[in-house]
Scaffold this motif. Structure first.
Motif, PDB file in Angstrom:
ATOM      1  N   ILE A  17     -14.728  39.955 -46.422  1.00 51.18           N
ATOM      2  CA  ILE A  17     -15.251  38.595 -46.477  1.00 51.18           C
ATOM      3  C   ILE A  17     -15.944  38.343 -47.811  1.00 51.18           C
ATOM      4  N   LYS A  18     -16.560  39.374 -48.347  1.00 53.06           N
ATOM      5  CA  LYS A  18     -17.251  39.257 -49.640  1.00 53.06           C
ATOM      6  C   LYS A  18     -16.301  38.789 -50.736  1.00 53.06           C
ATOM      7  N   SER A  19     -15.091  39.334 -50.739  1.00 54.69           N
ATOM      8  CA  SER A  19     -14.109  38.933 -51.749  1.00 54.69           C
ATOM      9  C   SER A  19     -13.631  37.502 -51.517  1.00 54.69           C
ATOM     10  N   ALA A  20     -13.557  37.093 -50.248  1.00 56.43           N
ATOM     11  CA  ALA A  20     -13.163  35.720 -49.928  1.00 56.43           C
ATOM     12  C   ALA A  20     -14.230  34.739 -50.389  1.00 56.43           C
ATOM     13  N   LEU A  74     -13.908  34.122 -54.044  1.00 58.82           N
ATOM     14  CA  LEU A  74     -12.819  33.209 -54.378  1.00 58.82           C
ATOM     15  C   LEU A  74     -13.215  31.752 -54.135  1.00 58.82           C
ATOM     16  N   VAL A  75     -13.951  31.516 -53.056  1.00 59.27           N
ATOM     17  CA  VAL A  75     -14.417  30.161 -52.753  1.00 59.27           C
ATOM     18  C   VAL A  75     -15.350  29.661 -53.843  1.00 59.27           C
ATOM     19  N   LEU A  76     -16.253  30.523 -54.277  1.00 59.23           N
ATOM     20  CA  LEU A  76     -17.235  30.137 -55.298  1.00 59.23           C
ATOM     21  C   LEU A  76     -16.610  29.996 -56.684  1.00 59.23           C
ATOM     22  N   ASP A  77     -15.495  30.686 -56.894  1.00 51.19           N
ATOM     23  CA  ASP A  77     -14.889  30.712 -58.220  1.00 51.19           C
ATOM     24  C   ASP A  77     -13.804  29.646 -58.408  1.00 51.19           C
ATOM     25  N   SER A  78     -13.531  28.847 -57.360  1.00 49.79           N
ATOM     26  CA  SER A  78     -12.464  27.848 -57.459  1.00 49.79           C
ATOM     27  C   SER A  78     -12.742  26.678 -56.526  1.00 49.79           C
ATOM     28  N   GLN A  79     -11.839  25.691 -56.571  1.00 50.66           N
ATOM     29  CA  GLN A  79     -11.936  24.537 -55.678  1.00 50.66           C
ATOM     30  C   GLN A  79     -11.116  24.739 -54.398  1.00 50.66           C
ATOM     31  N   ASN A  80     -10.525  25.897 -54.247  1.00 50.15           N
ATOM     32  CA  ASN A  80      -9.674  26.169 -53.087  1.00 50.15           C
ATOM     33  C   ASN A  80     -10.499  26.264 -51.805  1.00 50.15           C
ATOM     34  N   LYS A  81      -9.960  25.674 -50.744  1.00 51.45           N
ATOM     35  CA  LYS A  81     -10.627  25.713 -49.442  1.00 51.45           C
ATOM     36  C   LYS A  81      -9.794  26.421 -48.384  1.00 51.45           C
ATOM     37  N   ASN A  82      -8.485  26.551 -48.648  1.00 53.82           N
ATOM     38  CA  ASN A  82      -7.579  27.196 -47.695  1.00 53.82           C
ATOM     39  C   ASN A  82      -6.844  28.335 -48.381  1.00 53.82           C
ATOM     40  N   GLY A 111       2.968  41.900 -48.525  1.00 49.25           N
ATOM     41  CA  GLY A 111       3.859  40.843 -49.012  1.00 49.25           C
ATOM     42  C   GLY A 111       4.304  39.852 -47.961  1.00 49.25           C
ATOM     43  N   THR A 112       3.783  39.973 -46.746  1.00 52.13           N
ATOM     44  CA  THR A 112       4.184  39.086 -45.655  1.00 52.13           C
ATOM     45  C   THR A 112       2.984  38.254 -45.186  1.00 52.13           C
ATOM     46  N   PRO A 113       3.157  36.951 -44.993  1.00 47.50           N
ATOM     47  CA  PRO A 113       2.057  36.116 -44.485  1.00 47.50           C
ATOM     48  C   PRO A 113       1.724  36.507 -43.043  1.00 47.50           C
ATOM     49  N   VAL A 114       0.452  36.733 -42.775  1.00 46.27           N
ATOM     50  CA  VAL A 114       0.043  37.131 -41.427  1.00 46.27           C
ATOM     51  C   VAL A 114      -1.020  36.194 -40.842  1.00 46.27           C
ATOM     52  N   GLY A 115      -1.526  35.263 -41.664  1.00 44.30           N
ATOM     53  CA  GLY A 115      -2.554  34.354 -41.170  1.00 44.30           C
ATOM     54  C   GLY A 115      -3.061  33.435 -42.262  1.00 44.30           C
ATOM     55  N   THR A 116      -4.024  32.619 -41.904  1.00 43.21           N
ATOM     56  CA  THR A 116      -4.672  31.723 -42.863  1.00 43.21           C
ATOM     57  C   THR A 116      -6.187  31.806 -42.681  1.00 43.21           C
ATOM     58  N   LEU A 117      -6.897  31.331 -43.665  1.00 47.42           N
ATOM     59  CA  LEU A 117      -8.354  31.347 -43.601  1.00 47.42           C
ATOM     60  C   LEU A 117      -8.860  30.166 -44.418  1.00 47.42           C
ATOM     61  N   ASN A 118      -9.772  29.384 -43.839  1.00 49.95           N
ATOM     62  CA  ASN A 118     -10.332  28.261 -44.596  1.00 49.95           C
ATOM     63  C   ASN A 118     -11.807  28.508 -44.900  1.00 49.95           C
ATOM     64  N   ARG A 119     -12.363  27.641 -45.705  1.00 48.25           N
ATOM     65  CA  ARG A 119     -13.746  27.818 -46.162  1.00 48.25           C
ATOM     66  C   ARG A 119     -14.732  27.856 -45.003  1.00 48.25           C
ATOM     67  N   ASP A 120     -14.541  26.973 -44.014  1.00 50.47           N
ATOM     68  CA  ASP A 120     -15.460  26.943 -42.876  1.00 50.47           C
ATOM     69  C   ASP A 120     -15.420  28.244 -42.091  1.00 50.47           C
ATOM     70  N   GLN A 121     -14.221  28.809 -41.934  1.00 53.54           N
ATOM     71  CA  GLN A 121     -14.096  30.075 -41.221  1.00 53.54           C
ATOM     72  C   GLN A 121     -14.750  31.212 -42.000  1.00 53.54           C
ATOM     73  N   ILE A 122     -14.669  31.149 -43.319  1.00 60.21           N
ATOM     74  CA  ILE A 122     -15.308  32.173 -44.154  1.00 60.21           C
ATOM     75  C   ILE A 122     -16.828  32.104 -44.003  1.00 60.21           C
ATOM     76  N   ILE A 123     -17.370  30.877 -44.045  1.00 61.64           N
ATOM     77  CA  ILE A 123     -18.820  30.697 -43.911  1.00 61.64           C
ATOM     78  C   ILE A 123     -19.300  31.152 -42.535  1.00 61.64           C
ATOM     79  N   MET A 124     -18.527  30.813 -41.483  1.00 62.58           N
ATOM     80  CA  MET A 124     -18.904  31.220 -40.125  1.00 62.58           C
ATOM     81  C   MET A 124     -18.865  32.746 -39.982  1.00 62.58           C
ATOM     82  N   ALA A 125     -17.828  33.343 -40.543  1.00 70.12           N
ATOM     83  CA  ALA A 125     -17.710  34.802 -40.471  1.00 70.12           C
ATOM     84  C   ALA A 125     -18.849  35.472 -41.227  1.00 70.12           C
ATOM     85  N   LEU A 126     -19.226  34.880 -42.365  1.00 74.25           N
ATOM     86  CA  LEU A 126     -20.320  35.436 -43.160  1.00 74.25           C
ATOM     87  C   LEU A 126     -21.646  35.368 -42.412  1.00 74.25           C
ATOM     88  N   SER A 127     -21.838  34.291 -41.611  1.00 71.05           N
ATOM     89  CA  SER A 127     -23.091  34.121 -40.879  1.00 71.05           C
ATOM     90  C   SER A 127     -23.165  35.001 -39.629  1.00 71.05           C
TER      91      SER A 127
END
Length: 256
Positions: A144-147, A150-158, A165-181
């Protein structure tokens, strides 16, 4: 229902007789009369030309014979909002319920107008016209720390979560903040990511998948072409496309 009930009951001829029938409250003798009156007034109320009543949809249908649907919707919404202001005004003197109905109509009409306008702006375009080929990725085994970095270093939210090399899921900014808390910043991404991937066909018409995109507005969606992932799409990118398209159309109209 009022029409059918009216065939089997006797309706008083005068208002005095009607009030006498209703004065004792609802009982076995006047139940169907009350049933008739409730449905009669509901039917009349439903014919008010405002969202979300059927009267408003009838008005929009009639206007659509003479103009484009999104223009008809805008006019219908403004008429409904004007009537809603009347509800709010009378609500201060008659019943607070009318105030809430008026507020609901104003907000609902605006949302419907915006939705129809957005769909019109997307008419004729396909998913591949707005696909993002350059999109942010995070490894599922990262923390989560690395995520957060990335949020702080860019305008990306998703973010698209990858594993080998295979997509296994998605993560958005709100989910990152909730996981961090709730968890440690050293928690792995694969424990907090959203595993429900949404796939869009690159050749699908945007107006046909607009509702699906709206329902999944907090997610990054995968765009597929010839069984291969060619990019992603999120609601912010789509709304930017609509805004740019709207400005372009308005410029053309101004020149004409």
């Amino acid at each position: 229902m009022a029409f059918i009930t009216g065939l089997f009951i006797t309706i008083p001829n005068t208002s005095e007789q009607l009030m006498a029938e209703l004065s004792n409250g609802v009982n076995a003798n006047n139940f169907f009369l009350n049933f008739f009156l409730v449905n009669f007034w509901l039917a009349l109320f439903n014919l008010i030309p405002a969202f979300p009543m059927d009267g408003g949809r009838i008005l929009r249908a009639l206007l659509s014979f003479q103009m484009q649907r999104h223009v008809a919707t805008r006019i219908w919404a403004r008429i409904g909002q004007f009537l809603a202001l009347g509800f709010i005004l009378f609500g201060f003197f008659i019943s607070p319920i009318l105030i809430f109905i008026g507020i609901f109509v104003i907000i609902g009409a605006q949302m419907e107008a915006d939705y129809t306008e957005s769909k019109f702006m997307l008419k004729g375009f396909k998913v591949h016209d707005v696909v993002m080929k350059d999109y942010p990725k995070i490894d599922a085994n990262a923390t989560i720390k690395s995520a957060v970095a990335l949020v702080l270093d860019s305008q990306n939210k998703n973010f698209l979560i990858m594993e080998k090399g295979t997509p296994v899921g998605t993560l958005n900014r709100d989910q990152i903040i909730m996981a961090l808390s709730k968890k440690s910043e050293e928690e792995f991404i694969y424990n907090v990511m959203d595993r429900n991937l949404i796939f869009l066909d690159a050749n699908s018409l945007l107006e046909n998948v607009f509702e699906l995109i709206q329902l999944n507005k907090s997610r990054l969606m995968l765009v597929i072409e010839n069984n291969k992932i060619v990019g992603t799409l999120d609601i912010e990118n789509l709304m930017e496309f609509i805004l740019i398209n709207e400005i372009t159309i308005n410029k053309v109209h101004d020149k004409n």
